[in-house]
Design a protein around this motif. Structure first.
Motif, PDB file in Angstrom:
ATOM      1  N   ILE A 169       0.655  -1.233  -0.004  1.00 14.22           N
ATOM      2  CA  ILE A 169      -0.075   0.620   0.129  1.00 14.22           C
ATOM      3  C   ILE A 169       0.768   1.242   0.109  1.00 14.22           C
ATOM      4  CG2 ILE A 169      -1.314   1.626   1.733  1.00 14.22           C
ATOM      5  CD1 ILE A 169      -2.958  -1.929   2.616  1.00 14.22           C
ATOM      6  N   ASP A 170       1.544   1.306   1.116  1.00 14.52           N
ATOM      7  CA  ASP A 170       2.822   2.791   0.739  1.00 14.52           C
ATOM      8  C   ASP A 170       3.036   2.111  -0.060  1.00 14.52           C
ATOM      9  OD1 ASP A 170       2.141   2.670   3.905  1.00 14.52           O
ATOM     10  OD2 ASP A 170       4.289   2.272   4.210  1.00 14.52           O
ATOM     11  N   SER A 171       4.252   0.973  -0.797  1.00 12.85           N
ATOM     12  CA  SER A 171       5.021   1.700  -2.097  1.00 12.85           C
ATOM     13  C   SER A 171       3.672   2.740  -3.168  1.00 12.85           C
ATOM     14  CB  SER A 171       5.143   0.229  -2.966  1.00 12.85           C
ATOM     15  OG  SER A 171       6.186  -0.086  -2.140  1.00 12.85           O
ATOM     16  N   LEU A 172       2.344   1.931  -3.369  1.00  7.73           N
ATOM     17  CA  LEU A 172       1.234   2.607  -4.637  1.00  7.73           C
ATOM     18  C   LEU A 172       1.493   3.935  -3.902  1.00  7.73           C
ATOM     19  CD1 LEU A 172       0.323   0.566  -6.514  1.00  7.73           C
ATOM     20  CD2 LEU A 172      -2.070   0.658  -4.496  1.00  7.73           C
ATOM     21  N   LEU A 173       1.133   4.686  -2.959  1.00  8.71           N
ATOM     22  CA  LEU A 173       0.561   5.662  -2.578  1.00  8.71           C
ATOM     23  C   LEU A 173       1.672   6.162  -3.076  1.00  8.71           C
ATOM     24  CD1 LEU A 173      -1.639   4.912   0.121  1.00  8.71           C
ATOM     25  CD2 LEU A 173      -2.469   5.653  -1.734  1.00  8.71           C
ATOM     26  N   GLN A 174       2.765   5.475  -2.257  1.00  6.49           N
ATOM     27  CA  GLN A 174       4.102   6.912  -2.951  1.00  6.49           C
ATOM     28  C   GLN A 174       4.071   7.589  -4.121  1.00  6.49           C
ATOM     29  OE1 GLN A 174       6.846   4.691  -0.974  1.00  6.49           O
ATOM     30  NE2 GLN A 174       7.136   5.317   0.918  1.00  6.49           N
ATOM     31  N   LYS A 175       4.014   6.679  -5.343  1.00 10.81           N
ATOM     32  CA  LYS A 175       3.149   7.196  -6.144  1.00 10.81           C
ATOM     33  C   LYS A 175       2.555   7.749  -6.896  1.00 10.81           C
ATOM     34  CE  LYS A 175       5.827   2.271  -7.327  1.00 10.81           C
ATOM     35  NZ  LYS A 175       5.265   0.963  -8.046  1.00 10.81           N
ATOM     36  N   SER A 176       1.500   7.842  -5.488  1.00 12.31           N
ATOM     37  CA  SER A 176       0.717   8.549  -6.396  1.00 12.31           C
ATOM     38  C   SER A 176       0.707   9.579  -6.559  1.00 12.31           C
ATOM     39  CB  SER A 176      -0.769   8.482  -6.161  1.00 12.31           C
ATOM     40  OG  SER A 176      -0.697   8.510  -4.033  1.00 12.31           O
ATOM     41  N   SER A 177      -0.302  10.867  -6.781  1.00 10.33           N
ATOM     42  CA  SER A 177      -0.469  12.328  -7.259  1.00 10.33           C
ATOM     43  C   SER A 177       0.113  12.724  -5.746  1.00 10.33           C
ATOM     44  CB  SER A 177      -1.784  12.633  -7.026  1.00 10.33           C
ATOM     45  OG  SER A 177      -2.795  12.297  -6.562  1.00 10.33           O
ATOM     46  N   ILE A 178      -0.684  12.130  -4.477  1.00 10.91           N
ATOM     47  CA  ILE A 178      -0.158  12.728  -2.785  1.00 10.91           C
ATOM     48  C   ILE A 178       1.199  11.886  -2.335  1.00 10.91           C
ATOM     49  CG2 ILE A 178      -2.604  12.674  -2.695  1.00 10.91           C
ATOM     50  CD1 ILE A 178      -2.276  10.771  -0.378  1.00 10.91           C
ATOM     51  N   GLY A 179       1.859  10.792  -3.802  1.00  9.08           N
ATOM     52  CA  GLY A 179       3.670  10.395  -2.949  1.00  9.08           C
ATOM     53  C   GLY A 179       3.919  11.853  -1.994  1.00  9.08           C
ATOM     54  N   PRO A 180       4.376  13.129  -2.653  1.00 10.11           N
ATOM     55  CA  PRO A 180       4.834  13.410  -2.043  1.00 10.11           C
ATOM     56  C   PRO A 180       4.490  14.211  -0.582  1.00 10.11           C
ATOM     57  CG  PRO A 180       4.560  14.217  -4.076  1.00 10.11           C
ATOM     58  CD  PRO A 180       4.051  13.630  -4.048  1.00 10.11           C
ATOM     59  N   HIS A 181       3.327  14.175  -0.848  1.00  5.42           N
ATOM     60  CA  HIS A 181       2.643  14.407   0.621  1.00  5.42           C
ATOM     61  C   HIS A 181       2.047  12.847   1.740  1.00  5.42           C
ATOM     62  CE1 HIS A 181       2.492  18.653  -1.325  1.00  5.42           C
ATOM     63  NE2 HIS A 181       2.422  17.898  -1.675  1.00  5.42           N
ATOM     64  N   LEU A 187      -7.556   9.361  -6.458  1.00  6.15           N
ATOM     65  CA  LEU A 187      -6.788   8.769  -5.852  1.00  6.15           C
ATOM     66  C   LEU A 187      -7.202   7.116  -6.363  1.00  6.15           C
ATOM     67  CD1 LEU A 187      -3.864   8.136  -4.255  1.00  6.15           C
ATOM     68  CD2 LEU A 187      -5.419   7.600  -2.339  1.00  6.15           C
ATOM     69  N   TYR A 188      -8.399   7.078  -6.269  1.00  3.84           N
ATOM     70  CA  TYR A 188      -9.106   5.925  -6.973  1.00  3.84           C
ATOM     71  C   TYR A 188      -8.387   5.249  -8.062  1.00  3.84           C
ATOM     72  CZ  TYR A 188     -12.976   2.926  -7.957  1.00  3.84           C
ATOM     73  OH  TYR A 188     -13.095   1.150  -8.571  1.00  3.84           O
ATOM     74  N   GLN A 189      -8.742   6.453  -9.089  1.00  2.00           N
ATOM     75  CA  GLN A 189      -8.478   6.386 -10.874  1.00  2.00           C
ATOM     76  C   GLN A 189      -6.854   6.272 -10.664  1.00  2.00           C
ATOM     77  OE1 GLN A 189     -10.846   5.990 -13.668  1.00  2.00           O
ATOM     78  NE2 GLN A 189     -11.707   5.996 -11.848  1.00  2.00           N
ATOM     79  N   GLU A 190      -6.249   6.115  -9.778  1.00  5.05           N
ATOM     80  CA  GLU A 190      -4.755   5.978  -9.668  1.00  5.05           C
ATOM     81  C   GLU A 190      -4.354   4.523  -9.127  1.00  5.05           C
ATOM     82  OE1 GLU A 190      -3.183  10.954  -9.242  1.00  5.05           O
ATOM     83  OE2 GLU A 190      -2.869   9.468  -7.594  1.00  5.05           O
ATOM     84  N   LEU A 191      -5.289   4.659  -7.737  1.00  5.99           N
ATOM     85  CA  LEU A 191      -4.364   3.544  -7.525  1.00  5.99           C
ATOM     86  C   LEU A 191      -5.553   2.037  -8.361  1.00  5.99           C
ATOM     87  CD1 LEU A 191      -5.195   3.999  -4.175  1.00  5.99           C
ATOM     88  CD2 LEU A 191      -3.364   4.048  -5.445  1.00  5.99           C
ATOM     89  N   SER A 192      -6.753   2.659  -9.079  1.00  3.89           N
ATOM     90  CA  SER A 192      -6.964   1.480  -9.853  1.00  3.89           C
ATOM     91  C   SER A 192      -5.897   0.788 -11.461  1.00  3.89           C
ATOM     92  CB  SER A 192      -7.863   1.894 -10.996  1.00  3.89           C
ATOM     93  OG  SER A 192      -8.681   1.297 -11.504  1.00  3.89           O
ATOM     94  N   THR A 193      -5.670   2.112 -11.651  1.00  2.00           N
ATOM     95  CA  THR A 193      -4.541   1.903 -12.934  1.00  2.00           C
ATOM     96  C   THR A 193      -3.464   0.957 -12.217  1.00  2.00           C
ATOM     97  OG1 THR A 193      -5.222   4.050 -13.826  1.00  2.00           O
ATOM     98  CG2 THR A 193      -3.196   3.136 -14.769  1.00  2.00           C
ATOM     99  N   MET A 194      -2.750   1.834 -11.126  1.00  2.00           N
ATOM    100  CA  MET A 194      -1.851   0.992 -10.964  1.00  2.00           C
ATOM    101  C   MET A 194      -1.726  -0.351 -10.058  1.00  2.00           C
ATOM    102  SD  MET A 194       0.574   4.216  -9.052  1.00  2.00           S
ATOM    103  CE  MET A 194      -0.755   5.140  -7.858  1.00  2.00           C
TER     104      MET A 194
END
Length: 123
Positions: free
Chosen positions: A43-55, A95-102
């Motif tokens: 989960i952390d790896s995924l979210l670090q690559k998302s648009s909220i990653g820097p935050h 974020l849902y769309q990004e996670l869906s794609t990833m």
């Protein structure tokens, strides 16, 4: 950063190849701790690559629940990020769309298979 506030959102999904056992409901069990560690990593790896990653500041797996079938396990997590002026309003749909794609259209998370209709993001 100055003025940053820690915000939280929930993330839920169902794995279809992690057999649910009662020791997954017990937070201090060896099975819970080892599965929690693996899920947190993915989960952390995924979210670090998302648009909220820097935050993004991390997730805590809060529980595992029985799914519809014996090989289904529902995963619940609470995730955090630092909200400040440089971050646009938290957009759970984005974020849902990004996670869906990833996750290959909500089918794969690491070596886990996912129930395509199970991903849920709530800000």
């Amino acid at each position: 950063s100055p003025g940053a506030i820690t915000e939280h959102f929930t993330l839920n999904f169902t794995t279809t190849n992690l057999m649910f056992t009662t020791d997954l409901q017990t937070p201090n069990s060896r099975k819970f701790r080892s599965t929690e560690k693996i899920m947190k990593h993915y989960i952390d790896s995924l979210l670090q690559k998302s648009s909220i990653g820097p935050h993004f500041t991390g997730c805590k797996v809060t529980g595992f629940r029985s799914g519809r079938h014996s090989d289904d396990t529902k995963v619940d997590a609470v995730c955090s990020y630092k909200d400040n002026a440089s971050l646009a309003r938290f957009d759970r749909e984005k974020l849902y769309q990004e996670l869906s794609t990833m996750t290959n259209n909500v089918t794969k998370l690491g070596h886990y298979s996912l129930d395509r209709s199970s991903l849920y993001v709530d800000g």
